[in-house]
Design a protein around this motif. Structure first.
Motif, mmCIF file in Angstrom:
data_model
loop_
_atom_site.group_PDB
_atom_site.id
_atom_site.type_symbol
_atom_site.label_atom_id
_atom_site.label_comp_id
_atom_site.label_asym_id
_atom_site.label_seq_id
_atom_site.Cartn_x
_atom_site.Cartn_y
_atom_site.Cartn_z
ATOM 1 N N LEU A 105 -33.916 54.876 8.308
ATOM 2 C CA LEU A 105 -32.929 55.622 8.922
ATOM 3 C C LEU A 105 -31.770 56.018 7.849
ATOM 4 O O LEU A 105 -31.359 56.937 7.894
ATOM 5 C CB LEU A 105 -32.171 54.452 9.896
ATOM 6 N N LEU A 106 -31.752 55.225 7.137
ATOM 7 C CA LEU A 106 -30.488 55.342 5.765
ATOM 8 C C LEU A 106 -30.856 56.325 5.107
ATOM 9 O O LEU A 106 -30.056 57.214 4.460
ATOM 10 C CB LEU A 106 -30.215 53.944 5.217
ATOM 11 N N SER A 107 -32.281 56.410 4.746
ATOM 12 C CA SER A 107 -32.717 57.570 3.968
ATOM 13 C C SER A 107 -32.605 58.844 4.471
ATOM 14 O O SER A 107 -32.090 59.773 3.760
ATOM 15 C CB SER A 107 -34.155 57.225 3.491
ATOM 16 N N VAL A 108 -33.009 58.981 5.691
ATOM 17 C CA VAL A 108 -32.563 60.164 6.619
ATOM 18 C C VAL A 108 -31.162 60.774 6.536
ATOM 19 O O VAL A 108 -30.778 61.876 6.357
ATOM 20 C CB VAL A 108 -33.321 60.199 7.909
ATOM 21 N N LEU A 109 -30.270 59.532 6.626
ATOM 22 C CA LEU A 109 -29.205 59.976 6.926
ATOM 23 C C LEU A 109 -28.391 60.224 5.590
ATOM 24 O O LEU A 109 -27.459 61.224 5.370
ATOM 25 C CB LEU A 109 -28.131 58.803 7.423
ATOM 26 N N ALA A 110 -28.926 59.899 4.565
ATOM 27 C CA ALA A 110 -28.417 59.920 3.069
ATOM 28 C C ALA A 110 -28.906 61.596 2.871
ATOM 29 O O ALA A 110 -28.289 62.175 2.114
ATOM 30 C CB ALA A 110 -29.058 58.967 2.144
ATOM 31 N N GLU A 111 -30.034 61.817 3.240
ATOM 32 C CA GLU A 111 -30.714 63.194 2.982
ATOM 33 C C GLU A 111 -29.833 64.090 3.670
ATOM 34 O O GLU A 111 -29.346 65.371 3.043
ATOM 35 C CB GLU A 111 -32.183 63.279 3.279
ATOM 36 N N LEU A 112 -29.294 63.848 4.851
ATOM 37 C CA LEU A 112 -28.670 64.904 5.602
ATOM 38 C C LEU A 112 -27.092 65.118 4.892
ATOM 39 O O LEU A 112 -26.604 66.093 4.760
ATOM 40 C CB LEU A 112 -28.401 64.527 7.039
ATOM 41 N N THR A 113 -26.513 63.953 4.497
ATOM 42 C CA THR A 113 -25.345 64.110 3.722
ATOM 43 C C THR A 113 -25.388 64.559 2.514
ATOM 44 O O THR A 113 -24.467 65.430 2.182
ATOM 45 C CB THR A 113 -24.743 62.610 3.702
ATOM 46 N N ARG A 114 -26.440 64.479 1.493
ATOM 47 C CA ARG A 114 -26.530 65.150 0.459
ATOM 48 C C ARG A 114 -26.682 66.757 0.684
ATOM 49 O O ARG A 114 -26.124 67.412 -0.095
ATOM 50 C CB ARG A 114 -27.736 64.583 -0.202
ATOM 51 N N SER A 115 -27.096 66.990 1.724
ATOM 52 C CA SER A 115 -27.560 68.517 1.902
ATOM 53 C C SER A 115 -25.988 69.215 2.542
ATOM 54 O O SER A 115 -25.890 70.236 2.719
ATOM 55 C CB SER A 115 -28.414 68.685 2.999
ATOM 56 N N GLY A 116 -25.130 68.126 2.916
ATOM 57 C CA GLY A 116 -23.711 68.656 3.539
ATOM 58 C C GLY A 116 -23.694 69.128 5.007
ATOM 59 O O GLY A 116 -22.807 69.722 5.510
ATOM 60 N N SER A 117 -25.030 68.760 5.472
ATOM 61 C CA SER A 117 -25.210 69.188 7.011
ATOM 62 C C SER A 117 -24.680 68.117 7.971
ATOM 63 O O SER A 117 -24.495 68.269 9.203
ATOM 64 C CB SER A 117 -26.592 69.392 7.195
ATOM 65 N N LEU A 118 -24.213 66.901 7.606
ATOM 66 C CA LEU A 118 -23.685 65.784 8.279
ATOM 67 C C LEU A 118 -22.838 65.040 7.381
ATOM 68 O O LEU A 118 -22.779 64.612 6.206
ATOM 69 C CB LEU A 118 -24.777 65.049 8.668
ATOM 70 N N THR A 119 -21.821 64.257 7.970
ATOM 71 C CA THR A 119 -20.927 63.136 7.478
ATOM 72 C C THR A 119 -21.132 62.002 8.164
ATOM 73 O O THR A 119 -21.227 62.092 9.567
ATOM 74 C CB THR A 119 -19.444 63.682 7.751
ATOM 75 N N VAL A 120 -21.231 60.893 7.528
ATOM 76 C CA VAL A 120 -21.385 59.554 8.287
ATOM 77 C C VAL A 120 -20.525 58.516 7.991
ATOM 78 O O VAL A 120 -19.960 58.475 6.755
ATOM 79 C CB VAL A 120 -22.969 59.224 7.667
ATOM 80 N N LEU A 121 -19.852 57.939 9.032
ATOM 81 C CA LEU A 121 -19.291 56.795 8.690
ATOM 82 C C LEU A 121 -19.624 55.640 9.329
ATOM 83 O O LEU A 121 -20.227 55.724 10.634
ATOM 84 C CB LEU A 121 -17.756 57.033 9.300
ATOM 85 N N MET A 122 -19.986 54.727 8.580
ATOM 86 C CA MET A 122 -21.104 53.574 9.102
ATOM 87 C C MET A 122 -20.396 52.217 9.073
ATOM 88 O O MET A 122 -20.135 51.754 7.687
ATOM 89 C CB MET A 122 -22.274 53.490 8.261
ATOM 90 N N VAL A 123 -20.240 51.605 9.867
ATOM 91 C CA VAL A 123 -19.577 49.947 9.742
ATOM 92 C C VAL A 123 -20.963 49.304 9.844
ATOM 93 O O VAL A 123 -21.940 49.510 10.064
ATOM 94 C CB VAL A 123 -18.992 49.685 11.311
ATOM 95 N N THR A 124 -20.727 48.633 8.468
ATOM 96 C CA THR A 124 -21.768 47.561 8.362
ATOM 97 C C THR A 124 -21.271 46.416 7.540
ATOM 98 O O THR A 124 -20.292 46.466 6.785
ATOM 99 C CB THR A 124 -22.833 48.194 7.427
ATOM 100 N N HIS A 125 -22.121 45.079 7.732
ATOM 101 C CA HIS A 125 -21.841 43.972 6.940
ATOM 102 C C HIS A 125 -22.828 43.924 5.825
ATOM 103 O O HIS A 125 -23.049 42.775 5.098
ATOM 104 C CB HIS A 125 -22.018 42.741 7.790
#
Length: 261
Positions: A191-211
């Motif tokens: 999941l996080l690898s896919v999200l990181a790929e999308l953010t690096r491409s500039g097509s998505l911004t992610v704000l993720m609450v995490t512990h």
């Protein structure tokens, strides 16, 4: 950074529970019952932001504000330099999607839940099936899940399906509340690898609450650290003091537990 580059911006935003009345934004020492206290920060397109803090720090409250499930008591939120109140709620939520930790499929099967928002947007059956196939493959959602109801899925599986449903609508921003807390290591990394790929491409911004600070350090590029409703740290991940942050989080959790006890 020039303010025109902010995708989302918070200007002295505070939030109190509804049973309390608003107080002037200029007040410098907000009461303890305020959930968020004069937060100011900006997020640029393509950021992958880890929102961290002890229990009760205001992390989920912040995500709810950014999606307009809550309204700030004081201060102003901006989307692409437009104040939130000037943007129709539905229009804003099509661009800024929130996936809560306890996600629901509204009595639908996985297949129906993935298709539902795409049908609302008028996509053809062929286009809907194509999107379901794309995101099922990218997030490793097995085909034998598609006919299951939410009662046949674990908490983590429901949340993964909800994230796939959100991504299929192609939002500009996705807000995630503890998306990996109920997933095994393999699915978390996928999941996080896919999200990181999308953010690096500039097509998505992610704000993720995490512990999970190790995951934040590995995948995110920005860090927002909240404590008692205040923003204590806003920095690049590479510049964060992770050892010190872990110590502060442990101390804050201990204090939180002691107060409840």
């Amino acid at each position: 950074m020039n303010s025109e580059t902010w995708q989302i911006r918070a200007d002295r935003v505070s939030l109190s529970p509804r049973l309390f009345t608003s107080i002037p934004a200029a007040t410098s020492d907000l009461p303890a019952y305020y959930l968020l206290k004069e937060l100011s920060f900006g997020v640029t397109a393509g950021d992958f932001v880890a929102v961290v803090g002890a229990s009760g720090a205001g992390k989920t409250s912040l995500l709810r504000l950014l999606n307009r499930l809550s309204e700030p008591t004081n201060g102003t939120l901006y989307w692409q330099d437009r104040p939130y109140p000037t943007i129709p709620v539905l229009q804003l939520r099509q661009q800024i999607v929130l996936v809560l930790q306890e996600s629901k499929l509204l009595g639908m099967t996985v297949q129906e839940a993935l298709a539902y928002p795409l049908r609302l947007r008028g996509l053809s059956k062929q286009a809907i099936q194509q999107q379901i196939g794309i995101w099922s493959e990218r997030l490793h959602i097995p085909s034998n899940w598609l006919d299951r109801s939410e009662l046949q899925l674990s908490v983590g599986q429901r949340q993964l399906v909800a994230i796939a449903r959100a991504l299929a609508t192609q939002p500009q921003v996705i807000l995630l509340d503890e998306p990996t807390s109920a997933l095994d290591v393999g699915r978390s990394d996928t999941l996080l690898s896919v999200l990181a790929e999308l953010t690096r491409s500039g097509s998505l911004t992610v704000l993720m609450v995490t512990h999970q600070l190790d995951l934040a350090q590995q995948f995110c590029n920005r860090l927002l650290y909240l404590q008692d409703g205040r923003l204590l740290q806003d920095c690049q991940v590479d510049g964060a003091d992770w050892a010190g942050l872990r110590t502060r989080l442990i101390e804050a959790e201990q204090q939180h537990q002691a107060e409840w006890t």
